[in-house]
Design a protein around this motif. Structure first.
Motif, PDB file in Angstrom:
ATOM      1  N   PRO A  56       0.374  -1.108  -0.178  1.00  0.00           N
ATOM      2  CA  PRO A  56       0.006  -0.065  -0.001  1.00  0.00           C
ATOM      3  C   PRO A  56       1.005   0.922  -0.122  1.00  0.00           C
ATOM      4  O   PRO A  56       1.960   1.081   0.592  1.00  0.00           O
ATOM      5  CB  PRO A  56      -1.107   0.018   1.171  1.00  0.00           C
ATOM      6  N   SER A  57       0.554   2.382  -0.543  1.00  0.00           N
ATOM      7  CA  SER A  57       0.943   3.622  -0.048  1.00  0.00           C
ATOM      8  C   SER A  57      -0.375   4.663   0.518  1.00  0.00           C
ATOM      9  O   SER A  57      -1.535   4.585   0.436  1.00  0.00           O
ATOM     10  CB  SER A  57       1.066   4.093  -1.745  1.00  0.00           C
ATOM     11  N   SER A  58       0.212   6.121   0.984  1.00  0.00           N
ATOM     12  CA  SER A  58      -0.232   6.474   2.018  1.00  0.00           C
ATOM     13  C   SER A  58       0.031   8.248   1.469  1.00  0.00           C
ATOM     14  O   SER A  58       1.381   7.923   1.388  1.00  0.00           O
ATOM     15  CB  SER A  58      -0.499   6.190   2.951  1.00  0.00           C
ATOM     16  N   GLU A  59      -1.200   8.549   2.383  1.00  0.00           N
ATOM     17  CA  GLU A  59      -0.207  10.142   1.845  1.00  0.00           C
ATOM     18  C   GLU A  59      -1.378  11.052   3.059  1.00  0.00           C
ATOM     19  O   GLU A  59      -2.790  10.702   3.377  1.00  0.00           O
ATOM     20  CB  GLU A  59      -0.349  10.928   0.401  1.00  0.00           C
ATOM     21  N   GLY A  60      -1.548  11.936   3.626  1.00  0.00           N
ATOM     22  CA  GLY A  60      -1.882  13.049   4.883  1.00  0.00           C
ATOM     23  C   GLY A  60      -2.526  13.983   4.871  1.00  0.00           C
ATOM     24  O   GLY A  60      -1.174  14.718   3.724  1.00  0.00           O
ATOM     25  N   LYS A  61      -3.426  14.550   4.576  1.00  0.00           N
ATOM     26  CA  LYS A  61      -3.562  15.902   5.012  1.00  0.00           C
ATOM     27  C   LYS A  61      -4.039  16.323   5.552  1.00  0.00           C
ATOM     28  O   LYS A  61      -5.295  15.876   6.282  1.00  0.00           O
ATOM     29  CB  LYS A  61      -4.380  16.307   3.544  1.00  0.00           C
ATOM     30  N   ARG A  62      -4.288  17.570   7.127  1.00  0.00           N
ATOM     31  CA  ARG A  62      -4.557  17.479   8.131  1.00  0.00           C
ATOM     32  C   ARG A  62      -6.034  18.775   7.633  1.00  0.00           C
ATOM     33  O   ARG A  62      -5.569  20.043   7.183  1.00  0.00           O
ATOM     34  CB  ARG A  62      -3.973  18.607   9.580  1.00  0.00           C
ATOM     35  N   ILE A  63      -7.062  18.419   8.240  1.00  0.00           N
ATOM     36  CA  ILE A  63      -8.144  20.021   7.752  1.00  0.00           C
ATOM     37  C   ILE A  63      -8.702  20.373   9.044  1.00  0.00           C
ATOM     38  O   ILE A  63      -9.393  19.120   9.359  1.00  0.00           O
ATOM     39  CB  ILE A  63      -9.568  19.302   6.562  1.00  0.00           C
ATOM     40  N   GLY A  64      -8.561  21.461   9.443  1.00  0.00           N
ATOM     41  CA  GLY A  64      -9.138  21.684  11.113  1.00  0.00           C
ATOM     42  C   GLY A  64      -7.944  21.051  12.219  1.00  0.00           C
ATOM     43  O   GLY A  64      -7.210  20.453  12.026  1.00  0.00           O
ATOM     44  N   ARG A  94      -5.180   9.746   2.335  1.00  0.00           N
ATOM     45  CA  ARG A  94      -5.897   8.590   1.358  1.00  0.00           C
ATOM     46  C   ARG A  94      -4.752   6.891   1.113  1.00  0.00           C
ATOM     47  O   ARG A  94      -3.602   7.246   0.976  1.00  0.00           O
ATOM     48  CB  ARG A  94      -5.213   9.475   0.005  1.00  0.00           C
ATOM     49  N   HIS A  95      -5.491   6.071   1.648  1.00  0.00           N
ATOM     50  CA  HIS A  95      -4.243   5.387   1.463  1.00  0.00           C
ATOM     51  C   HIS A  95      -4.697   4.238   0.075  1.00  0.00           C
ATOM     52  O   HIS A  95      -5.808   4.145  -0.238  1.00  0.00           O
ATOM     53  CB  HIS A  95      -4.494   4.167   2.713  1.00  0.00           C
ATOM     54  N   LYS A 141      -7.736  -0.752 -16.493  1.00  0.00           N
ATOM     55  CA  LYS A 141      -8.623  -0.312 -17.890  1.00  0.00           C
ATOM     56  C   LYS A 141      -9.750   0.695 -17.221  1.00  0.00           C
ATOM     57  O   LYS A 141     -10.649   0.712 -18.059  1.00  0.00           O
ATOM     58  CB  LYS A 141      -9.117  -1.825 -17.864  1.00  0.00           C
ATOM     59  N   HIS A 142      -9.631   0.955 -15.461  1.00  0.00           N
ATOM     60  CA  HIS A 142     -10.435   1.764 -15.211  1.00  0.00           C
ATOM     61  C   HIS A 142      -9.719   2.399 -13.786  1.00  0.00           C
ATOM     62  O   HIS A 142      -8.954   2.084 -13.377  1.00  0.00           O
ATOM     63  CB  HIS A 142     -11.854   1.774 -14.941  1.00  0.00           C
ATOM     64  N   LYS A 143     -10.376   3.907 -13.794  1.00  0.00           N
ATOM     65  CA  LYS A 143      -9.250   4.319 -12.233  1.00  0.00           C
ATOM     66  C   LYS A 143      -9.346   3.475 -11.103  1.00  0.00           C
ATOM     67  O   LYS A 143      -9.513   3.987 -10.064  1.00  0.00           O
ATOM     68  CB  LYS A 143     -10.201   5.963 -11.871  1.00  0.00           C
ATOM     69  N   GLY A 144     -10.243   2.625 -10.687  1.00  0.00           N
ATOM     70  CA  GLY A 144     -11.204   1.430  -9.609  1.00  0.00           C
ATOM     71  C   GLY A 144     -11.539   2.977  -8.673  1.00  0.00           C
ATOM     72  O   GLY A 144     -12.583   2.921  -9.079  1.00  0.00           O
ATOM     73  N   ILE A 145     -11.814   2.906  -7.193  1.00  0.00           N
ATOM     74  CA  ILE A 145     -12.963   2.254  -6.138  1.00  0.00           C
ATOM     75  C   ILE A 145     -12.589   3.381  -5.433  1.00  0.00           C
ATOM     76  O   ILE A 145     -11.197   3.348  -4.771  1.00  0.00           O
ATOM     77  CB  ILE A 145     -13.294   0.835  -5.875  1.00  0.00           C
ATOM     78  N   THR A 146     -12.586   4.539  -4.655  1.00  0.00           N
ATOM     79  CA  THR A 146     -12.894   5.492  -3.840  1.00  0.00           C
ATOM     80  C   THR A 146     -13.876   5.430  -2.504  1.00  0.00           C
ATOM     81  O   THR A 146     -14.655   5.349  -3.053  1.00  0.00           O
ATOM     82  CB  THR A 146     -12.405   6.922  -4.742  1.00  0.00           C
ATOM     83  N   ILE A 147     -13.057   4.231  -1.883  1.00  0.00           N
ATOM     84  CA  ILE A 147     -14.377   4.750   0.007  1.00  0.00           C
ATOM     85  C   ILE A 147     -13.574   5.690   0.886  1.00  0.00           C
ATOM     86  O   ILE A 147     -12.758   5.949   0.783  1.00  0.00           O
ATOM     87  CB  ILE A 147     -13.849   3.025   0.294  1.00  0.00           C
ATOM     88  N   VAL A 148     -14.802   6.076   1.529  1.00  0.00           N
ATOM     89  CA  VAL A 148     -14.570   7.416   2.660  1.00  0.00           C
ATOM     90  C   VAL A 148     -14.856   6.230   3.711  1.00  0.00           C
ATOM     91  O   VAL A 148     -16.173   5.799   3.331  1.00  0.00           O
ATOM     92  CB  VAL A 148     -15.812   8.305   2.403  1.00  0.00           C
ATOM     93  N   ALA A 149     -13.818   6.838   4.666  1.00  0.00           N
ATOM     94  CA  ALA A 149     -13.714   5.697   6.189  1.00  0.00           C
ATOM     95  C   ALA A 149     -13.396   6.250   7.082  1.00  0.00           C
ATOM     96  O   ALA A 149     -12.679   7.246   7.295  1.00  0.00           O
ATOM     97  CB  ALA A 149     -13.165   3.922   5.110  1.00  0.00           C
ATOM     98  N   VAL A 166      -7.917   0.332  -4.893  1.00  0.00           N
ATOM     99  CA  VAL A 166      -8.760   0.509  -4.507  1.00  0.00           C
ATOM    100  C   VAL A 166      -7.933   2.157  -3.388  1.00  0.00           C
ATOM    101  O   VAL A 166      -7.360   1.603  -2.627  1.00  0.00           O
ATOM    102  CB  VAL A 166      -9.822  -0.163  -3.015  1.00  0.00           C
ATOM    103  N   ASP A 167      -8.668   3.213  -3.243  1.00  0.00           N
ATOM    104  CA  ASP A 167      -8.005   4.723  -2.573  1.00  0.00           C
ATOM    105  C   ASP A 167      -8.823   4.087  -0.925  1.00  0.00           C
ATOM    106  O   ASP A 167     -10.687   4.381  -1.612  1.00  0.00           O
ATOM    107  CB  ASP A 167      -8.586   5.318  -3.075  1.00  0.00           C
ATOM    108  N   VAL A 168      -8.772   4.377  -0.391  1.00  0.00           N
ATOM    109  CA  VAL A 168     -10.146   4.972   1.245  1.00  0.00           C
ATOM    110  C   VAL A 168      -8.991   6.328   1.724  1.00  0.00           C
ATOM    111  O   VAL A 168      -7.645   5.788   1.707  1.00  0.00           O
ATOM    112  CB  VAL A 168      -9.531   3.550   1.898  1.00  0.00           C
TER     113      VAL A 168
END
Length: 374
Positions: free
Chosen positions: A3-11, A17-18, A64-72, A128-130
């Motif tokens: 896996p790879s991941s990156e982060g950003k702080r809001i508030g 994003r994983h 063949k497609h951009k995949g699936i994004t999940i909010v968790a 899959v992006d979470v």
């Protein structure tokens, strides 16, 4: 692949994003799709091709497609210095598939076909992006930005943002409530855009009951323009709360018109702007079916003409008289309005669409109804 991941702080919360590649045969089938603005419909040709690709087991599905994004809420992984062997996603209420609902549906369909036909799909993966801990107020904007391969209709985004809740709540106990589709591909008898267009006919703020004022032609001519008006000034539509149900009933009353025209010596079914269906057309707001139905190009100018029976009181739009009077006025005016419409139809080479786009016709219908009202 790990896996790879990156982060950003809001508030005071950090969003991350994983990214993972998950085997199709391991992808869960029961993920909720609450954040997704539209209901998946995989019957389009492009999605059939993607399903075909999944079943080919060629190892190229993830390309063949951009995949699936999940909010968790959170993600936990387990593995031994390499590929992830266990992926655990914790969801809050309202989390789930944000983008890629069609891909998720295709994967589920591939599971079914593979199991039924004994086809191997063990060489296929999906990206899959979470995204974790996203404030709910940002989800609508995220959905709008991500869903661009097949553009999400604005009505779906309005629904996702809760901007149609007042209308949902108002109609929830009506017998036709379950027939209304509030988002794209909902596959219902009615479309929420239709409701917006119908109500546009009675928006006195933007379309006063004045023959010299702008007529609400956009209600018929271009639903997207009616929706843009709704998005820009939802409050003016919410003023209609006291009479929304009556307006919908009146819409179906006009569509059910036949007897008075035939009793007057005409042949309603032979009019160029009347449709026929042996099994009958459903008129949901009246809970009945009719064999003959005038087209919307005819109905909308007549419907809009009855806004002269509406007035503003304490910030709301209400009938100037009891709704019974409105129905009586329709019964009294209907034959004359159909005659007027037939004349316009003949002048436009019996082209029904031209009737709905004729600004003078909308004004003339309004004038006729105003004269009958006096």
């Amino acid at each position: 692949m790990g896996p790879s991941s990156e982060g950003k702080r809001i508030g005071n919360k950090e969003q991350k994003r994983h990214s993972f590649f998950v085997a199709l045969k391991e992808f869960p089938r029961d993920l909720p799709s609450d954040p997704n603005a539209r209901t998946p419909n995989i019957n389009h040709g492009i999605y059939k091709e993607i399903l075909k690709s999944a079943l080919s087991n060629d190892g190229l599905f993830h390309l063949k497609h951009k995949g699936i994004t999940i909010v968790a809420d959170d993600v936990k992984t387990r593995g031994e210095k390499g590929p992830v062997t266990t992926l655990t996603i914790r969801l809050r209420k309202g989390d789930g598939v944000l983008d890629g609902g069609h891909s998720s549906a295709i994967v589920a369909k591939a599971h079914d076909i593979a199991a039924e036909d004994g086809i191997a799909i063990d060489n296929q993966f999906v990206k899959v992006d979470v995204v974790t801990r996203v404030p709910f107020e940002y989800i609508t904007e995220m959905s709008s930005g991500l869903n661009t391969s097949v553009q999400v209709k604005d009505i779906s985004l309005e629904n996702l943002a809760g901007h149609l809740d007042w209308l949902k709540d108002l109609l929830e106990d009506e017998p036709y409530a379950d027939l209304i589709g509030w988002q794209e591909n909902a596959r219902r008898e009615l479309d929420a855009r239709d409701l917006v267009s119908i109500l546009t006919c009675f928006n006195l703020k933007h379309f006063p009951a004045d023959v010299d004022a702008t007529q609400p032609v956009i209600a018929y001519e271009k639903k997207s323009k009616a929706l843009e008006l709704y998005q820009s000034d939802r409050a003016s539509f919410e003023r209609l709360v006291p009479i929304v149900k009556d307006i919908l009933f009146l819409y179906d009353m006009i569509r059910s018109e036949r007897d008075s025209w035939n009793e007057d010596g005409g042949k309603f079914g032979r009019l160029a702007f009347v449709e026929k269906k042996e099994k009958g057309f459903l008129l949901p707001f009246m809970q009945t079916r009719v064999t003959y139905r005038p087209m919307d190009s005819v109905v909308f100018p007549m419907l809009a003409g009855f806004r002269c029976m509406v007035k503003e009181r304490k910030g709301k739009y209400v009938w100037a008289e009891d709704f019974t009077k409105v129905k009586e006025l329709w019964a009294d005016a209907s034959v004359g309005l159909i005659r007027l419409t037939k004349q316009v139809s003949d002048e436009h080479a019996r082209n029904p669409n031209a009737i709905g786009k004729s600004r003078p016709h909308w004004s003339n219908v309004l004038t006729r109804i105003q004269l009958k009202k006096k």
